[in-house]
Design a protein around this motif. Structure first.
Motif, PDB file in Angstrom:
ATOM      1  N   LEU A   8       3.544 -15.965   0.150  1.00 51.65           N
ATOM      2  CA  LEU A   8       2.055 -15.241  -0.184  1.00 51.65           C
ATOM      3  C   LEU A   8       1.822 -14.080   1.095  1.00 51.65           C
ATOM      4  CD1 LEU A   8      -0.452 -14.952  -2.250  1.00 51.65           C
ATOM      5  CD2 LEU A   8      -1.518 -16.808  -0.918  1.00 51.65           C
ATOM      6  N   ALA A   9       1.755 -14.723   1.960  1.00 51.33           N
ATOM      7  CA  ALA A   9       1.324 -13.761   3.023  1.00 51.33           C
ATOM      8  C   ALA A   9       2.206 -12.626   3.238  1.00 51.33           C
ATOM      9  CB  ALA A   9       1.611 -14.575   4.492  1.00 51.33           C
ATOM     10  N   ILE A  10       3.615 -12.702   2.884  1.00 54.72           N
ATOM     11  CA  ILE A  10       4.616 -11.693   2.732  1.00 54.72           C
ATOM     12  C   ILE A  10       4.337 -10.688   1.697  1.00 54.72           C
ATOM     13  CG2 ILE A  10       6.948 -10.718   2.344  1.00 54.72           C
ATOM     14  CD1 ILE A  10       7.864 -13.496   4.179  1.00 54.72           C
ATOM     15  N   PHE A  11       3.756 -11.191   0.733  1.00 54.24           N
ATOM     16  CA  PHE A  11       3.430 -10.546  -0.221  1.00 54.24           C
ATOM     17  C   PHE A  11       2.126  -9.418  -0.289  1.00 54.24           C
ATOM     18  CE2 PHE A  11       0.794  -9.764  -4.310  1.00 54.24           C
ATOM     19  CZ  PHE A  11       1.745  -9.252  -5.351  1.00 54.24           C
ATOM     20  N   ILE A  12       1.189 -10.154   0.611  1.00 55.98           N
ATOM     21  CA  ILE A  12      -0.081  -9.377   0.815  1.00 55.98           C
ATOM     22  C   ILE A  12       0.230  -8.277   1.786  1.00 55.98           C
ATOM     23  CG2 ILE A  12      -2.466  -9.629   1.851  1.00 55.98           C
ATOM     24  CD1 ILE A  12      -2.548 -12.370   0.534  1.00 55.98           C
ATOM     25  N   LEU A  13       1.232  -8.889   2.701  1.00 52.33           N
ATOM     26  CA  LEU A  13       1.251  -7.566   3.590  1.00 52.33           C
ATOM     27  C   LEU A  13       2.312  -6.287   3.289  1.00 52.33           C
ATOM     28  CD1 LEU A  13       2.396  -9.879   6.668  1.00 52.33           C
ATOM     29  CD2 LEU A  13       0.616  -8.149   6.656  1.00 52.33           C
ATOM     30  N   THR A  14       3.524  -6.880   2.318  1.00 57.05           N
ATOM     31  CA  THR A  14       4.375  -5.910   1.822  1.00 57.05           C
ATOM     32  C   THR A  14       3.823  -5.046   0.659  1.00 57.05           C
ATOM     33  OG1 THR A  14       5.647  -7.623   0.514  1.00 57.05           O
ATOM     34  CG2 THR A  14       6.291  -6.770   2.613  1.00 57.05           C
ATOM     35  N   TYR A  15       2.960  -5.766  -0.257  1.00 61.56           N
ATOM     36  CA  TYR A  15       2.405  -5.078  -1.351  1.00 61.56           C
ATOM     37  C   TYR A  15       1.825  -3.727  -1.452  1.00 61.56           C
ATOM     38  CZ  TYR A  15       0.136  -5.016  -5.883  1.00 61.56           C
ATOM     39  OH  TYR A  15      -0.307  -4.662  -7.311  1.00 61.56           O
ATOM     40  N   PRO A  16       1.089  -3.442  -0.205  1.00 62.60           N
ATOM     41  CA  PRO A  16       0.819  -1.667  -0.218  1.00 62.60           C
ATOM     42  C   PRO A  16       1.937  -0.812  -0.180  1.00 62.60           C
ATOM     43  CG  PRO A  16      -0.687  -3.117   1.180  1.00 62.60           C
ATOM     44  CD  PRO A  16       0.461  -4.073   0.561  1.00 62.60           C
ATOM     45  N   LEU A  17       2.770  -1.258   0.695  1.00 60.07           N
ATOM     46  CA  LEU A  17       4.249  -0.488   0.976  1.00 60.07           C
ATOM     47  C   LEU A  17       4.932  -0.332  -0.396  1.00 60.07           C
ATOM     48  CD1 LEU A  17       5.588   1.179   3.046  1.00 60.07           C
ATOM     49  CD2 LEU A  17       6.784  -0.824   3.675  1.00 60.07           C
ATOM     50  N   VAL A  18       5.150  -1.475  -0.824  1.00 63.06           N
ATOM     51  CA  VAL A  18       6.141  -1.563  -1.849  1.00 63.06           C
ATOM     52  C   VAL A  18       5.390  -0.833  -2.960  1.00 63.06           C
ATOM     53  CG1 VAL A  18       6.898  -3.011  -3.771  1.00 63.06           C
ATOM     54  CG2 VAL A  18       7.112  -3.787  -1.257  1.00 63.06           C
ATOM     55  N   GLN A  19       4.273  -1.100  -3.371  1.00 58.29           N
ATOM     56  CA  GLN A  19       3.206  -0.183  -4.226  1.00 58.29           C
ATOM     57  C   GLN A  19       3.605   1.373  -4.077  1.00 58.29           C
ATOM     58  OE1 GLN A  19       2.839  -1.910  -7.217  1.00 58.29           O
ATOM     59  NE2 GLN A  19       0.725  -1.321  -7.353  1.00 58.29           N
ATOM     60  N   GLU A  20       3.379   1.665  -2.905  1.00 61.61           N
ATOM     61  CA  GLU A  20       3.353   3.132  -2.449  1.00 61.61           C
ATOM     62  C   GLU A  20       4.689   3.654  -2.719  1.00 61.61           C
ATOM     63  OE1 GLU A  20       0.526   4.488  -1.701  1.00 61.61           O
ATOM     64  OE2 GLU A  20       1.669   6.682  -1.604  1.00 61.61           O
ATOM     65  N   ILE A  21       5.517   3.019  -2.528  1.00 59.09           N
ATOM     66  CA  ILE A  21       7.082   3.540  -2.706  1.00 59.09           C
ATOM     67  C   ILE A  21       7.474   3.443  -4.179  1.00 59.09           C
ATOM     68  CG2 ILE A  21       9.603   2.778  -2.331  1.00 59.09           C
ATOM     69  CD1 ILE A  21       8.623   1.612   0.441  1.00 59.09           C
ATOM     70  N   GLU A  22       6.849   2.643  -4.788  1.00 59.10           N
ATOM     71  CA  GLU A  22       7.162   2.623  -6.200  1.00 59.10           C
ATOM     72  C   GLU A  22       6.548   3.708  -7.164  1.00 59.10           C
ATOM     73  OE1 GLU A  22       5.821  -1.129  -8.273  1.00 59.10           O
ATOM     74  OE2 GLU A  22       6.804  -0.190 -10.135  1.00 59.10           O
ATOM     75  N   LEU A  23       5.420   3.726  -6.625  1.00 61.58           N
ATOM     76  CA  LEU A  23       4.457   4.740  -7.269  1.00 61.58           C
ATOM     77  C   LEU A  23       4.770   5.952  -7.155  1.00 61.58           C
ATOM     78  CD1 LEU A  23       0.977   2.943  -7.342  1.00 61.58           C
ATOM     79  CD2 LEU A  23       2.656   2.831  -8.978  1.00 61.58           C
ATOM     80  N   SER A  24       5.266   6.359  -5.813  1.00 62.03           N
ATOM     81  CA  SER A  24       5.674   7.611  -5.313  1.00 62.03           C
ATOM     82  C   SER A  24       7.078   8.126  -5.992  1.00 62.03           C
ATOM     83  CB  SER A  24       6.271   7.668  -3.896  1.00 62.03           C
ATOM     84  OG  SER A  24       4.885   7.672  -3.071  1.00 62.03           O
ATOM     85  N   VAL A  25       7.928   7.025  -6.275  1.00 56.53           N
ATOM     86  CA  VAL A  25       9.257   7.198  -6.709  1.00 56.53           C
ATOM     87  C   VAL A  25       8.848   7.599  -8.434  1.00 56.53           C
ATOM     88  CG1 VAL A  25      11.375   6.069  -7.652  1.00 56.53           C
ATOM     89  CG2 VAL A  25      10.562   5.804  -5.253  1.00 56.53           C
ATOM     90  N   ARG A  26       7.925   6.719  -9.055  1.00 54.35           N
ATOM     91  CA  ARG A  26       7.562   6.864 -10.259  1.00 54.35           C
ATOM     92  C   ARG A  26       7.191   8.209 -10.758  1.00 54.35           C
ATOM     93  NH1 ARG A  26       4.856   1.677 -12.719  1.00 54.35           N
ATOM     94  NH2 ARG A  26       4.539   3.141 -14.246  1.00 54.35           N
ATOM     95  N   SER A  27       6.264   8.540  -9.943  1.00 51.65           N
ATOM     96  CA  SER A  27       5.511   9.850  -9.972  1.00 51.65           C
ATOM     97  C   SER A  27       6.310  11.151  -9.824  1.00 51.65           C
ATOM     98  CB  SER A  27       4.083  10.060  -8.963  1.00 51.65           C
ATOM     99  OG  SER A  27       4.631  10.083  -7.805  1.00 51.65           O
ATOM    100  N   TRP A  28       7.492  10.967  -9.316  1.00 53.79           N
ATOM    101  CA  TRP A  28       8.587  12.006  -9.250  1.00 53.79           C
ATOM    102  C   TRP A  28       9.404  11.850 -10.652  1.00 53.79           C
ATOM    103  CZ3 TRP A  28      10.810   9.736  -3.974  1.00 53.79           C
ATOM    104  CH2 TRP A  28       9.745  10.235  -2.999  1.00 53.79           C
TER     105      TRP A  28
END
Lengths: 325, 337
Positions: free
Chosen positions: A93-113
């Protein structure tokens, strides 16, 4: 089968709607509503994993132990703490909260491309016709990534500084798999989540892969004198195969731990020339007094000490200063 | 039940029960599939693959197709409204979470929930007219009856935004409450109803300027609307409360009936005869069936993981595996309850 699914999701929904949903609603955290429901399932799966380890796997350890009970038995307790913290989702859970913004940012950037993760079923429709086959294909892909990450843990000094905590255990048991530094867990999780998204693993598949994979890995750390047989040892990582990876290095076998990296499928070690199969029984641990000192420490002290080790490996200047008496 | 049995059941439904056994499409948002359910048999007939994370689906303006938006694979899958057969895939529709056609059929609008933009397309050929980036998780959309304006709820920022369709420009962006989701324009074209998922109420909003003009307590996690079809009553799912309420919108909106639906009730549709309301239960992997006259649950159908959108086809789906589409049979004998 459907009765089982109903029982499972009924329990999950009850736990969520009774314990989690009211809290999320009260504190205005409805953006976490769906992830919160997934987290409940993660904890439920964790309880099952702990039960399988504590009841099922421990039976084999008690019945056919490789290393008999001895003065190092007390070293196992901290590994149980790691397992509970991991399997019940506290560290994830701690890892999820820490990494969620980064994973989201990467995923959404890739998807928006416009990048759309592939699904093997589109290339090979017959895979989609068989849910088990589909799962296995993604499991193999996932394990391939995990194999190379594991090699990275041994290849880079700063990463080994973290991973050495896992290897420092002299009394390897079914509880040892979760004995990792939180930064090591974080890096591995981040890499595997991104890899899984890149190749198109579904969230539901990811959870099952994670659960099955981690159970097999727990078993591969077991203190048992058992073999899957010649063929079985080449199809699935077992205790004998993985124990060699944890073997204490000696002058004659200086790089023994640079073998048998595969988490679940030994095929990767066979293909990339890192597999060793033999019957010799070796003690486990690390031939480094500073790392071996992890034994006997509690969870917090281990985490703090290894973090210092990590910093010193990462920053040479820091290492020199630290080495001054 | 093996695949052969499923196929036999499907075939028998096609050839013998077309008049009585209308089909229902359910989107299983967490497993990239959609279920075709026999309405009369109340059982899942077949489960078919679709792009990842399908959430909502919409009828085309000509009434011949139903379009499924797959948010993670940026595409729309078109199904024949009568047979349920796949017709085409529309690519490059980014993150089509919620989607809709303007009443005049000229505009197609999507709310890209995770990518934070609203896309306005010319419905003819799905040509992008404008992409408007807006923070706050664009969630659900509604149109005015003149097809001049689209209204979009912004779930994270607690606002509703209005966009001019012809110019693709912002008309207003106003706060309405915590986590607005479902939104519907009432037939008088003078009131928008907005469900506040972060609260236990809906609000009435003036479409001219976005001012909140009224409020009605319904249930925790007020989420999505579905019209009863009489131009006056609307069903509302309340996800946290586990409740579906019926709201009378004549004069001041008021709750006139409710039924408890556990498992995070979400999207709804009504059977063509107007007698049953089908409600997806996201957490229970089921669809609940409510008798509208008595507002009681009369059935429940197991489907896939996290069922979200639901849509009634007008006749029995043929559920053929045409065009090389693999069939993943999911139903079992034990499924029927």
């Amino acid at each position: 089968m459907r009765d089982l699914i109903d029982l499972w999701v009924g329990a999950q929904a009850w736990l969520f709607e009774t314990l989690v949903s009211p809290v999320l609603f009260h504190f205005g955290l409805m953006a976490w509503y769906e992830p919160g429901y997934g987290a409940v399932e993660f904890v439920m799966l964790g309880v099952i994993q702990i039960a399988v380890i504590a009841i099922g796997m421990r039976y084999f350890e008690r019945r056919w132990p490789l290393e008999k009970a001895g003065r190092d038995d007390g070293l196992i307790m901290v590994d149980r703490v790691y397992t509970v913290l991991n399997k019940l989702g506290i560290i994830p859970l701690a890892i999820f909260i820490l990494t969620y913004p980064l994973v989201q940012e990467i995923e959404l950037s890739v998807r928006s491309w416009g990048y759309v993760p592939p699904r093997l079923e589109r290339l090979l429709p017959w895979i989609g016709d068989n849910a088990l086959l589909s799962f296995l294909v993604y499991f193999v892909l996932y394990d391939f990534a995990a194999y190379w990450l594991h090699r990275g843990q041994h290849a880079f000094g700063w990463w080994w500084a973290l991973h050495s905590l896992h290897h420092s255990q002299r009394r390897m048991t079914v509880w040892t798999d979760d004995r990792n530094h939180v930064i090591d867990d974080l890096l591995i999780t981040l890499a595997l989540v991104l890899f899984s998204q890149f190749v198109g693993v579904q969230p539901g598949e990811y959870v099952v892969i994670l659960m099955v994979g981690r159970l097999i890995e727990s078993w591969s750390h077991a203190n048992v004198d058992m073999s899957f047989g010649w063929l079985g040892e080449r199809l699935l990582v077992g205790p004998r195969f993985h124990r060699l990876h944890h073997a204490l290095s000696t002058p004659a076998e200086r790089h023994i731990q640079d073998h048998n990296f595969a988490p679940v499928f030994p095929i990767w070690d066979i293909l990339f020339g890192t597999a060793i199969y033999d019957e010799k029984i070796r003690p486990t641990g690390v031939d480094d007094a500073a790392v071996d000192a992890d034994n006997g420490r509690g969870w917090i002290v281990q985490q703090a000490t290894v973090f210092g080790r990590f910093l010193r490996a990462l920053m040479p200047r820091f290492r020199r200063r630290a080495s001054v008496p | 039940m093996n695949r052969l049995s499923i196929a036999a059941l499907a075939f028998s439904l096609v050839v013998s029960g077309a008049a009585r056994a209308d089909s229902v499409i359910i989107l299983n948002s967490d497993e990239a599939s959609y279920s075709i359910v026999s309405r009369s048999a109340r059982t899942e007939v077949v489960r078919l693959p679709v792009g990842r994370e399908p959430h909502h689906l919409i009828l085309s303006p000509d009434g011949k197709e139903v379009l499924i938006g797959s948010t993670a694979t940026n595409e729309l899958l078109s199904l024949d409204i009568k047979t349920g057969e796949r017709k085409r895939v529309v690519k490059d529709i980014l993150d089509p979470y919620h989607l809709g056609f303007s009443p005049d059929g000229k505009w197609f609008v999507t709310a890209a929930y995770r990518l934070d933009h609203v896309d306005i397309y010319h419905a003819d050929g799905f040509r992008l007219a404008g992409r408007i980036f807006i923070d706050g998780l664009p969630s659900h959309i509604a149109f005015d009856t003149e097809s001049k304006t689209v209204f979009v709820t912004l779930q994270q920022s607690g606002r509703v935004a209005a966009f001019d369709l012809a110019t693709q420009t912002l008309k207003w962006n106003m706060p309405v409450g915590n986590a607005p989701a479902g939104i519907v324009m009432l037939p008088d074209d003078k009131r928008l109803l907005v469900a506040l998922t972060g609260e236990d109420r809906i609000v009435t909003v003036d479409p001219k300027d976005g001012a909140v003009t009224g409020s009605l307590q319904t249930g925790k996690g007020a989420h999505n609307f579905f019209p009863k079809g009489d131009g006056r009553h609307y069903f509302l799912s309340n996800r946290v409360e586990g409740l579906v309420t019926l709201i009378d919108t004549k004069d001041e909106p008021k709750v006139v009936a409710s039924v408890r639906i556990p498992g995070g009730p979400d999207c709804m549709d009504i059977t063509p005869d107007g007698r049953e309301l089908w409600v997806t239960q996201r957490f229970l992997r089921r669809v609940a069936i409510v008798d509208i006259d008595t507002m009681k649950v009369v059935g429940s159908v197991p489907v896939g993981k996290s069922p979200h959108g639901v849509f009634m086809l007008k006749s029995t789906a043929t559920v053929t595996a045409g065009a090389g589409i693999p069939v993943r049979a999911a139903s079992t004998a034990g499924d029927r309850k």
